[in-house]
Design an enzyme around this catalytic site. Structure first.
Site, short mmCIF file in Angstrom:
data_model
loop_
_atom_site.label_atom_id
_atom_site.label_comp_id
_atom_site.label_asym_id
_atom_site.label_seq_id
_atom_site.Cartn_x
_atom_site.Cartn_y
_atom_site.Cartn_z
N TYR A 1 0.83 -1.24 0.09
CA TYR A 1 0.49 -0.14 -0.21
C TYR A 1 1.16 1.42 -0.10
CZ TYR A 1 -4.31 -3.04 0.87
OH TYR A 1 -5.59 -3.72 1.32
N TYR B 1 -0.52 -9.91 -0.35
CA TYR B 1 0.44 -9.63 0.77
C TYR B 1 0.31 -10.25 2.52
CZ TYR B 1 -3.46 -6.57 2.41
OH TYR B 1 -4.26 -6.02 3.07
N ARG C 1 -2.65 -11.87 2.99
CA ARG C 1 -4.05 -11.83 2.29
C ARG C 1 -4.15 -11.89 0.49
NH1 ARG C 1 -7.91 -8.57 3.66
NH2 ARG C 1 -9.17 -10.22 2.83
N HIS D 1 -7.18 -8.16 -3.22
CA HIS D 1 -8.64 -7.85 -3.60
C HIS D 1 -8.08 -6.24 -3.57
CE1 HIS D 1 -6.23 -7.27 0.49
NE2 HIS D 1 -7.02 -6.48 1.07
N HIS E 1 -10.58 -3.19 -1.55
CA HIS E 1 -11.51 -2.03 -0.96
C HIS E 1 -12.36 -1.39 -1.62
CE1 HIS E 1 -8.58 -3.77 2.68
NE2 HIS E 1 -8.44 -3.82 1.44
FE LIG Z 1 -6.45 -4.76 2.01
#
Ligand SMILES: [Fe+2]
Length: 256
Positions: A129, A168, A178, A181, A183
């Site tokens: 991120y 990640y 994870r 995806h 959000h």
């Molecule tokens: Fe996330």
């Protein structure tokens, strides 16, 4: 559909009430609260951070008042060009696999819900991120910010162009990753109508190991997977995925 019903309710109150005193507190139904069953519980022990933040006591239902109805109204929020194109927000195109994510916002009867403000945020193709809190040992991409907004049109249609996010690690347990995806946040006409969820990619092998995805009841969690669609795929350019969002009812999209 919650916010349309709310506005109808509010409109009827305005025509039948002659004073503000009659409007406060509002007795009639305003925004409906989500029904249990399809949404993840606040406490999901395998999703470890929920053990520290899940409420220990039952929720107290506060009556909605005029402030939830009258503002802030996001229907008039103006979006800049390219807000829905995450590949064109910086100096150059980001690295990664370009994709199209498109869908409709629908009510419980499958009818389109117009004008929702749809926001997304995601990591880059390497699984990191653009945020100081993310210290994953993966490269940042100076050409990818990872946030976008779109306005659903009169038919409830929204569309984003972005890059496919990477998996990640997240330290929930040993070797925790994870699945890829995106959000999602949806606003109706006011903050009280905000809904938040995550979109996954079909048949991702990491889904079976993800405590967040699996905190959603079986039978409902599958609705969080987008579908690959050749009709949305553009030749020589990008794969297309469809993610319709149903606000409530038996096919409701699970929300966080
Ligand atoms: Fe996330």
């Amino acid at each position: 559909m919650p916010w349309q019903a709310a506005l109808r309710s509010f409109a009827s109150l305005r025509t039948t009430s002659s004073s503000w005193a009659k409007l406060r507190p509002m007795k009639e139904e305003t925004y409906r609260r989500p029904t249990a069953g399809d949404h993840p519980p606040n406490l999901s022990p395998d999703y470890k951070s929920t053990t520290g933040r899940a409420p220990a006591k039952p929720a107290i239902a506060l009556p909605h008042t005029l402030s939830e109805i009258t503002g802030p109204l996001l229907q008039s929020e103006r979006l800049d060009a390219h807000e829905n194109d995450l590949t064109r927000q910086r100096m150059a195109e980001p690295l990664g696999e370009r994709i199209i994510v498109q869908g409709r916002v629908l009510d419980e009867d499958g009818k389109p819900v117009p004008n929702a403000l749809v926001e997304i945020w995601q990591c880059n193709a390497a699984g990191r991120y653009h945020h100081p809190g993310d210290q994953h040992d993966a490269p940042l991409d100076p050409n990818f910010y990872g946030g976008g907004r779109a306005r659903a049109d009169a038919e409830g249609q929204y569309k984003f162009i972005t890059i496919k996010p990477g998996a990640y690690p997240w330290k929930n347990h040993h070797n925790a990753w994870r699945p890829a995806h995106i959000h999602f946040s949806l606003f109706g006409p006011a903050f009280a109508t905000r809904l938040i969820t995550q979109m996954y990619f079909p048949s991702d092998p990491l889904l079976a190991y993800d405590p967040i995805y699996n905190s959603v009841p079986a039978g409902a969690r599958e609705r969080l997977q987008a579908s690959f669609e050749m009709d949305l795929t553009q030749p020589e350019w990008a794969l297309g995925y469809r993610f319709d969002i149903v606000l409530r009812g038996r096919n409701a999209t699970p929300m966080e």
